[in-house]
Design an enzyme around this catalytic site. Sequence first.
Site, PDB file in Angstrom:
ATOM      1  N   GLU A 188     -15.253  65.545  13.797  1.00 35.92           N
ATOM      2  CA  GLU A 188     -15.328  64.082  13.832  1.00 35.92           C
ATOM      3  C   GLU A 188     -14.883  63.426  12.517  1.00 35.92           C
ATOM      4  O   GLU A 188     -15.671  62.746  11.843  1.00 35.92           O
ATOM      5  CB  GLU A 188     -16.750  63.635  14.204  1.00 35.92           C
ATOM      6  CG  GLU A 188     -17.155  64.111  15.587  1.00 35.92           C
ATOM      7  CD  GLU A 188     -18.549  63.679  16.010  1.00 35.92           C
ATOM      8  OE1 GLU A 188     -19.276  63.105  15.168  1.00 35.92           O
ATOM      9  OE2 GLU A 188     -18.924  63.937  17.171  1.00 35.92           O
ATOM     10  N   GLU A 205     -17.316  68.848  22.122  1.00 34.36           N
ATOM     11  CA  GLU A 205     -18.705  68.458  22.352  1.00 34.36           C
ATOM     12  C   GLU A 205     -18.728  67.534  23.557  1.00 34.36           C
ATOM     13  O   GLU A 205     -17.863  66.668  23.699  1.00 34.36           O
ATOM     14  CB  GLU A 205     -19.295  67.713  21.152  1.00 34.36           C
ATOM     15  CG  GLU A 205     -19.467  68.526  19.890  1.00 34.36           C
ATOM     16  CD  GLU A 205     -20.077  67.688  18.755  1.00 34.36           C
ATOM     17  OE1 GLU A 205     -20.615  66.597  19.051  1.00 34.36           O
ATOM     18  OE2 GLU A 205     -19.997  68.130  17.599  1.00 34.36           O
TER      19      GLU A 205
END
Length: 698
Positions: free
Chosen positions: A310, A430
């Site tokens: 991220e 994810e």
Amino acid sequence: MEPHGSRPARSRVGAVVAAVIALLTIGTMTAFHAQAAAGCRVTYTVSSQWTGGFTADVNVTNLGDPVTSWRLAWTFPSGQQVTQAWNATITTSGGQTTAANMSYNGSIATNASVSFGFNGSWSGSNTKPSAFTLNGTTCTGNVGPSPSPSASPSPSPSPSASPSPTPTPGNAMATVAAMQPGWNLGNTLDAIPDETAWGNPLTTQALLHHVRTQGYNSIRLPITWSNHHGPAPDYTIDTAWLNRVRQIVDWSLAEGFYVMINLHHDSWQWINGYPADNTTVMNRYKALWRQLAGAFRDHSPKLVFESINEPQFTGTSGDDQGDQIVNTFNTEFVRLVRQSGGGNATRLLVLPTLHTSGEQARMDALNATITALRDPNLAATIHFYGWWPFSVNIAGGTRYDTNVEQDLVGTFERARTTFVSRGIPVIIGEWALLSWDHTRPGIIERGEFLKYLEAVGYNARIRNLTTMVWDAGQFLNRPELKWRDQGVYEMFKASWTTRSGTASSDQVYLPRTGTITSRTLTLNLNGTTFQGLRQGTTNLTQGTDYTVSGNTLTLTASALTRLAGNRAYGVNSTIEARFSQGVPWQISIITSDTPTQSAATGTTSSFTIPTQFRGDQLATMEAKYADGSPAGPANWTSYKEFWSNFQPDYTVGAIILKPDFFAEVNDGRVTLTFHFWSGKQVTYYITKSGSTVTGSTS
């Protein structure tokens, strides 16, 4: 494909001559191809198999004249089904399975081969196909004349004048497909400052073995390095920490997992400071990956590197600049790992978008990076936590509705068209819902969550996306090695290979007293057929206990009266709708009455509303000022965020209003409307004056 532009006009004579030449050419080409040599040899290998599923690798050798496109057909002798494919598009019709080439592997020279693979499902037995045909020719291992073409073959569409460059395909697509499904060891090696800091136990071989036996083929090991290395300029990784990471990697590889490691919370701890101090941040980043590349240089190719989790940056002018910085990090990561040699020369490397976002602009930016790198062993990664109002239960997002569905399908389809269709594999590194958590029950209704799980599995599978569920302990109880909700796991597992039927709800609410009437549910068949209802081992009787008309299931008054038993508040019985495949859909028969509340006093830091739930469950809460405008946080909606603003406590009989809610409530009267899963609504009034709060029912 874009069609060619209009051609210059010709005279009628020229057109006639051209038509005659075209006819002669077609005749000549047909005669030529009718005499062309054809032949093929197929090697079909089941490389792995587990209960209900398997992976197959197919190698096709062309023994005849060169072909520019191919279709390989066969029939599964045991009724197997293909669930996910790579390096080919696979369809099934009338019992025959056909694999067709992708845009990048249609040509097969004489004596050359092409390979593709797939994951499949099976039951009973998994017998290999005994015969294959390539473009209509039976693959016997010998050469013979090809079959005559049809009289009027359909012309292939012309390519656009300036096609986008496509990376040369390597084994990345097959590797990523073999990683499906994947599981995250969340809040563990990424926890700060150490492995158990966020409540999870030390990772054991027994844990990894258990996860592997549950059908997972890959494991993502999120790792935060911030607190485990020395100062500049070397940033030497702590030996004990690196050895612990290596131990878990090796245990995982020994279990047969594909393993993915990364730099995890480093992204927001120090990498995000790159715009203000790019030299220091990049030197630190390079030093860590240089050490990791060296430490794992000779590890199995089933070990995968992910550059950053991220990625995010402070002080940028916007996402476009963020994309450019991500490109810098990803490019440096690939260069550094490849230069380390050994197994790293061809190891699969996984590159994220900015924020691992599934927005089109973010994926376009990453696609440009991968195209420029021209490295066949790269994969793209994004994360997916669903439509935000549903993922956290805010703004009335209590159900798996069209907003949730469209967000899911749109994101996955963008990933397919941007990457997979161009030969770039995609890992959803994810996914889950942000607020599905065993420590905060009730935020997401279980049946709505099951619908979401079913849809994620299906929509990822048909687009050849590999998924790695985020599990920080909310799914697997690690100390006990048991799923916290076995039904949730069963839906996970089923979605890897097939679809499951669901319904408009998994709850039927009945009154505590008075006459019970029939109730209806809408069946979501999802390609299945409805097989009936069952309570335990007893089948309910169609016509007497229930009726079905189209997709409408009606439970009769007599059946519901029996199922309600003594009509005590709460769940009195559970039945299940069974379908032709997938997981049965459980339906709870619940007795309830309208909840009641009473007056209360308290403060903005401690205020509870005495509530008799009477068998019902809270779905959401609205808050409005006297003029009808939204009160409290997120003032763009009257529906507040479950748990952070309000929380039911069924044990003591109360609804707690949180300090975070009052922090953004003006003094004065606020009308609260509590929505319950039975469909009932209860209105309550609070008055805030400074830190003092009073509540009443009128």
